[in-house]
Design an enzyme around this catalytic site. Structure first.
Site, short mmCIF file in Angstrom:
data_model
loop_
_atom_site.label_atom_id
_atom_site.label_comp_id
_atom_site.label_asym_id
_atom_site.label_seq_id
_atom_site.Cartn_x
_atom_site.Cartn_y
_atom_site.Cartn_z
N GLN A 100 0.84 -1.20 0.00
CA GLN A 100 0.00 0.00 0.00
C GLN A 100 0.88 1.25 0.00
O GLN A 100 0.39 2.35 -0.16
CB GLN A 100 -0.88 0.03 1.25
CG GLN A 100 -1.83 -1.16 1.38
CD GLN A 100 -2.47 -1.20 2.74
OE1 GLN A 100 -3.52 -0.58 2.95
NE2 GLN A 100 -1.85 -1.90 3.68
N ASN A 101 2.18 1.04 0.19
CA ASN A 101 3.11 2.16 0.33
C ASN A 101 3.51 2.71 -1.03
O ASN A 101 3.54 1.99 -2.03
CB ASN A 101 4.37 1.72 1.10
CG ASN A 101 4.02 1.17 2.47
OD1 ASN A 101 2.96 1.46 3.01
ND2 ASN A 101 4.89 0.33 3.02
N ILE A 102 3.86 3.99 -1.04
CA ILE A 102 4.22 4.66 -2.31
C ILE A 102 5.68 5.10 -2.27
O ILE A 102 6.13 5.84 -3.14
CB ILE A 102 3.32 5.91 -2.49
CG1 ILE A 102 3.51 6.86 -1.29
CG2 ILE A 102 1.87 5.51 -2.68
CD1 ILE A 102 3.01 8.23 -1.51
N HIS A 118 -1.33 1.37 -4.36
CA HIS A 118 -1.74 2.78 -4.29
C HIS A 118 -0.88 3.67 -5.18
O HIS A 118 -0.85 4.88 -5.00
CB HIS A 118 -1.68 3.27 -2.83
CG HIS A 118 -2.76 2.68 -1.98
ND1 HIS A 118 -2.66 2.57 -0.61
CD2 HIS A 118 -3.97 2.12 -2.31
CE1 HIS A 118 -3.76 2.00 -0.13
NE2 HIS A 118 -4.57 1.72 -1.14
N CYS A 129 -2.97 15.79 -20.25
CA CYS A 129 -2.66 14.92 -21.42
C CYS A 129 -2.18 13.53 -21.03
O CYS A 129 -1.83 12.72 -21.88
CB CYS A 129 -1.59 15.61 -22.30
SG CYS A 129 0.05 15.62 -21.57
N ASN A 213 3.25 -7.11 13.41
CA ASN A 213 2.82 -5.75 13.77
C ASN A 213 2.93 -5.65 15.29
O ASN A 213 2.46 -6.53 15.98
CB ASN A 213 1.35 -5.56 13.33
CG ASN A 213 0.90 -4.11 13.40
OD1 ASN A 213 1.36 -3.35 14.25
ND2 ASN A 213 0.01 -3.72 12.50
N1 APR Z 1 6.75 -2.59 12.23
C1 APR Z 1 5.56 -3.10 11.83
N2 APR Z 1 4.38 -2.45 11.96
C2 APR Z 1 4.42 -1.23 12.53
C3 APR Z 1 5.61 -0.61 12.98
C4 APR Z 1 6.82 -1.35 12.81
N3 APR Z 1 8.00 -0.86 13.21
N4 APR Z 1 5.30 0.62 13.50
C5 APR Z 1 3.97 0.77 13.38
N5 APR Z 1 3.43 -0.33 12.80
C6 APR Z 1 2.03 -0.60 12.46
C7 APR Z 1 1.01 0.11 13.33
O1 APR Z 1 0.73 -0.65 14.50
C8 APR Z 1 -0.19 0.15 12.38
O2 APR Z 1 -0.98 -1.03 12.51
O3 APR Z 1 1.82 -0.09 11.17
C9 APR Z 1 0.44 0.17 10.99
C10 APR Z 1 0.27 1.50 10.26
O4 APR Z 1 -1.10 1.64 9.99
P1 APR Z 1 -1.60 2.90 9.14
O5 APR Z 1 -0.92 4.12 9.62
O6 APR Z 1 -3.09 2.83 9.08
O7 APR Z 1 -1.00 2.61 7.67
P2 APR Z 1 -1.60 1.69 6.55
O8 APR Z 1 -2.34 0.53 7.14
O9 APR Z 1 -0.49 1.38 5.61
O10 APR Z 1 -2.65 2.68 5.83
C11 APR Z 1 -3.26 2.22 4.65
O11 APR Z 1 -4.18 4.43 4.36
O12 APR Z 1 -3.99 6.75 4.29
C12 APR Z 1 -4.02 5.60 3.53
O13 APR Z 1 -3.06 5.38 1.39
C13 APR Z 1 -2.73 5.41 2.76
O14 APR Z 1 -1.65 3.34 2.12
C14 APR Z 1 -2.23 4.04 3.22
C15 APR Z 1 -3.49 3.37 3.72
#
Ligand code: APR
Length: 247
Positions: A100-102, A118, A129, A213
């Site tokens: 989901q990361n960019i 994403h 264009c 996580n």
């Molecule tokens: N290692 C693993 N997981 C971690 C760490 C770490 N060091 N630090 C934090 N986390 C976990 C948090 O506990 C949380 O569950 O990463 C997760 C981050 O969640 P979000 O901030 O919601 O990110 P994400 O799930 O990728 O969001 C999805 O939301 O805003 C949109 O497009 C954006 O791609 C993104 C989508």
């Protein structure tokens, strides 16, 4: 058997393992996530990532988008979690990564089969264009980048809220959920759809779920079979050492 040994069993017994990553895997590269403590949505209003807002308030929106997704992201480096996944791809342990990361950190770590659900910050698209430009080919300033073909404003090639998922990424991800025997979910709350459907789809098709996580997510008590409550860099380094010790 402790969770690490359970995880090793899942990895060893899977002939087709895919990985589903979110912002958490890049935290140890210094990139803030969105919804956890200190997350971006605690500092910025998500509306700056609404497509209509960017189109109608481009100058204002661009300054924030540049600050968050370029000034900082561009210098971020892959961390041990990204590197282990790239090593596992080379060893045939991991078949693909749906991210989901960019931030392009999986590719910078050496992973090749990366599906960017994403989109990406490594290119821009013209809102008029449709021409695309590599990010490094653009000179960066607080002014909105313009298309050098039709001079209209460019947009980062990642999806804004209100935008469709890239068709190719969506199709490839669906195909992966049909093949997967194991999904390793790393660093995501599972809050955002349709991305969050991906692990559920794979589970429906009979895949096992390993989750990494430090906190529980929407997947943890619903579809996760083995949960390692640890930071991605630490957990993947430990799993990699365990795998090497039994080979
Ligand atoms: N290692 C693993 N997981 C971690 C760490 C770490 N060091 N630090 C934090 N986390 C976990 C948090 O506990 C949380 O569950 O990463 C997760 C981050 O969640 P979000 O901030 O919601 O990110 P994400 O799930 O990728 O969001 C999805 O939301 O805003 C949109 O497009 C954006 O791609 C993104 C989508």
């Amino acid at each position: 058997m402790d969770t690490y040994n359970q995880a090793i069993e899942l990895i060893k017994n899977s002939k087709y393992t895919i990985v589903f990553t979110g912002a958490g895997i890049s935290k140890e590269s210094g990139i803030p996530a969105f919804r956890d403590e200190g997350g971006l949505w605690n500092k910025y209003d998500p509306k700056i990532l609404e497509l209509s807002y960017y189109i109608n308030n481009t100058e204002e929106s661009w300054k924030v988008v540049k600050n968050i997704f370029y000034d900082f992201f561009i210098q971020a480096k892959p961390n041990p979690a990204h590197k282990v996944l790239a090593e596992w791809e080379k060893q045939g342990i991991v078949k693909s990564i749906i991210t989901q990361n960019i931030d392009s950190l999986h590719q910078k770590a050496g992973s090749n089969n990366v599906i960017e659900f994403h989109g990406t910050n490594s290119s821009f698209v013209c809102l008029e264009c449709n021409a695309t430009f590599k990010t490094e080919a653009l000179e960066f300033s607080d002014n909105v980048p313009l298309c050098n073909i039709c001079n209209f404003k460019l947009k980062p090639n990642f999806i804004f809220f209100g935008e469709a998922i890239p068709v190719k990424a969506s199709q490839q991800s669906l195909a992966e959920t049909q093949n997967a025997e194991l999904v390793i979910i790393i660093g995501t709350t599972g809050e955002v759809y349709p991305a969050a459907y991906i692990p559920y789809e794979a589970k429906q098709n009979g895949a096992k779920i390993l989750e990494i996580n430090p906190e529980k997510s929407n997947f943890s008590d619903s579809i996760t079979d083995v949960m390692i409550q640890e930071k991605a860099g630490i957990a993947l380094t430990k799993l990699n050492e365990l795998l090497k010790s039994i080979q």
